[in-house]
Motif scaffolding. Structure first.
Motif, short mmCIF file in Angstrom:
data_model
loop_
_atom_site.label_atom_id
_atom_site.label_comp_id
_atom_site.label_asym_id
_atom_site.label_seq_id
_atom_site.Cartn_x
_atom_site.Cartn_y
_atom_site.Cartn_z
N LEU A 138 -12.35 9.64 -7.69
CA LEU A 138 -10.91 9.50 -7.90
C LEU A 138 -10.32 8.41 -7.02
CD1 LEU A 138 -9.79 13.25 -8.17
CD2 LEU A 138 -10.02 11.60 -10.03
N MET A 139 -10.80 8.32 -5.78
CA MET A 139 -10.29 7.31 -4.86
C MET A 139 -10.63 5.89 -5.29
SD MET A 139 -10.75 8.53 -0.96
CE MET A 139 -11.92 9.85 -0.96
N TYR A 140 -11.88 5.68 -5.61
CA TYR A 140 -12.35 4.32 -5.81
C TYR A 140 -12.33 3.84 -7.26
CZ TYR A 140 -13.59 4.39 -0.96
OH TYR A 140 -13.51 4.46 0.40
N VAL A 141 -12.35 4.74 -8.20
CA VAL A 141 -12.36 4.32 -9.60
C VAL A 141 -10.95 4.41 -10.20
CG1 VAL A 141 -13.27 4.85 -11.89
CG2 VAL A 141 -14.76 4.96 -9.91
N VAL A 142 -10.25 5.47 -9.88
CA VAL A 142 -8.96 5.70 -10.53
C VAL A 142 -7.79 5.31 -9.64
CG1 VAL A 142 -7.56 7.43 -11.67
CG2 VAL A 142 -10.02 7.58 -11.82
N SER A 143 -7.87 5.62 -8.37
CA SER A 143 -6.78 5.31 -7.45
C SER A 143 -7.20 4.14 -6.58
CB SER A 143 -6.48 6.55 -6.61
OG SER A 143 -5.36 6.33 -5.78
N THR A 144 -6.60 4.02 -5.41
CA THR A 144 -7.02 3.00 -4.45
C THR A 144 -7.30 3.68 -3.12
OG1 THR A 144 -4.73 2.60 -3.76
CG2 THR A 144 -5.60 1.21 -5.54
N PRO A 145 -8.23 3.13 -2.34
CA PRO A 145 -8.55 3.76 -1.05
C PRO A 145 -7.34 3.87 -0.12
CG PRO A 145 -10.21 2.14 -1.63
CD PRO A 145 -9.11 2.01 -2.64
N GLU A 146 -6.39 2.95 -0.22
CA GLU A 146 -5.21 3.00 0.65
C GLU A 146 -4.33 4.21 0.36
OE1 GLU A 146 -5.40 -0.05 -1.56
OE2 GLU A 146 -7.05 -0.45 -0.19
N HIS A 147 -4.36 4.68 -0.88
CA HIS A 147 -3.52 5.81 -1.27
C HIS A 147 -4.29 7.12 -1.30
CE1 HIS A 147 -1.35 2.36 -3.28
NE2 HIS A 147 -0.47 2.84 -2.42
N ALA A 148 -5.36 7.19 -0.56
CA ALA A 148 -6.24 8.36 -0.68
C ALA A 148 -6.39 9.15 0.62
CB ALA A 148 -7.60 7.91 -1.18
N GLY A 149 -5.48 8.98 1.56
CA GLY A 149 -5.58 9.66 2.84
C GLY A 149 -5.66 11.17 2.73
N ARG A 150 -4.91 11.74 1.82
CA ARG A 150 -4.92 13.20 1.69
C ARG A 150 -6.26 13.70 1.16
NH1 ARG A 150 1.15 14.69 -0.04
NH2 ARG A 150 2.09 13.86 1.84
N LEU A 151 -6.92 12.90 0.33
CA LEU A 151 -8.24 13.31 -0.15
C LEU A 151 -9.24 13.31 0.99
CD1 LEU A 151 -8.41 11.50 -3.61
CD2 LEU A 151 -7.78 13.86 -3.12
N TRP A 152 -9.16 12.31 1.87
CA TRP A 152 -10.04 12.31 3.05
C TRP A 152 -9.78 13.55 3.90
CZ3 TRP A 152 -14.17 9.56 2.96
CH2 TRP A 152 -14.19 8.29 2.37
N ASP A 153 -8.50 13.91 4.05
CA ASP A 153 -8.15 15.12 4.82
C ASP A 153 -8.76 16.36 4.19
OD1 ASP A 153 -6.69 13.58 6.57
OD2 ASP A 153 -4.75 14.05 5.65
N GLN A 154 -8.76 16.43 2.86
CA GLN A 154 -9.33 17.60 2.21
C GLN A 154 -10.84 17.63 2.34
OE1 GLN A 154 -7.17 17.61 -1.64
NE2 GLN A 154 -6.48 19.59 -0.88
N MET A 155 -11.46 16.47 2.33
CA MET A 155 -12.92 16.45 2.57
C MET A 155 -13.24 16.96 3.97
SD MET A 155 -14.51 13.04 0.91
CE MET A 155 -13.52 12.18 -0.27
N ARG A 156 -12.45 16.52 4.94
CA ARG A 156 -12.65 17.01 6.31
C ARG A 156 -12.41 18.52 6.38
NH1 ARG A 156 -10.72 11.86 7.66
NH2 ARG A 156 -8.54 12.46 7.52
N GLY A 157 -11.36 19.00 5.74
CA GLY A 157 -11.07 20.44 5.74
C GLY A 157 -12.18 21.24 5.10
#
Length: 189
Positions: A138-157
């Motif tokens: 979702l980050m790299y194909v559909v969205s952009t890495p700059e707009h994906a901070g919350r997804l990184w947070d969920q991966m960490r969680g």
């Protein structure tokens, strides 16, 4: 205002249980085993609907938010634990309504319990891999890495949850088994 993807996630969860219930109803109450099997095999379709909705939401201009991560986590957990959940429900309905054998219970202690805990945690690892892969997609194909901070947070969680699960159950049961084993051998002498 409720985000549309949240509504889709809730609808998919409800849909999963409706399809599961319909499959079990067809299988046991209506004695239509083939229809029941087909309905039970359709439960993954709910996951596909959710993934398509998440991609569509991002493609139509949405930023990668926590709800997209939740959709990825739901997908991973559903794929990793779905078969076990179907078997769990099938055993209970078969026992209760069709004279089937009592449901299989997890072992309480011993090496069997250790194996059980490691197997269940392994399912979590599969769910984690799927969820993280979908979030990265979702980050790299559909969205952009700059707009994906919350997804990184969920991966960490999700990683923190996995570490807590690892230490609290498989490792704890393994250590307990190792400690109990010499004590039980000493009492045999």
């Amino acid at each position: 205002m409720v985000e549309p993807l949240v509504v889709v996630i809730v609808a998919c969860e409800v849909g999963f249980w409706v399809v599961l219930g319909a499959g079990l109803l067809a299988r046991y109450a209506l004695r239509m085993r083939r229809l029941g099997a087909v309905l039970l095999l359709c439960t993954p379709v709910v996951d596909v609907v959710l993934l398509v909705a998440a991609v569509f939401d991002l493609r139509s201009g949405g930023e990668a938010e926590s709800v997209h991560g939740l959709a990825a986590i739901y997908l991973g957990v559903s794929v990793a634990f779905g078969h076990s959940l179907l078997r769990w429900a099938d055993q209970r309905v078969a026992h209760r309504f069709a004279g089937g054998p009592p449901p299989v219970r997890p072992p309480r202690r011993g090496p069997e319990r250790v194996r059980y805990e490691w197997r269940e945690w392994g399912k979590f690892v599969i769910a984690w891999v799927i969820a993280c892969a979908v979030m990265l997609l979702l980050m790299y194909v559909v969205s952009t890495p700059e707009h994906a901070g919350r997804l990184w947070d969920q991966m960490r969680g999700m990683t923190v949850v996995g570490v807590i699960w690892l230490l609290g159950w498989p490792v704890y049961c393994t250590v307990r088994e190792v400690i109990d084993k010499p004590a039980s051998r000493g009492s045999d002498a």
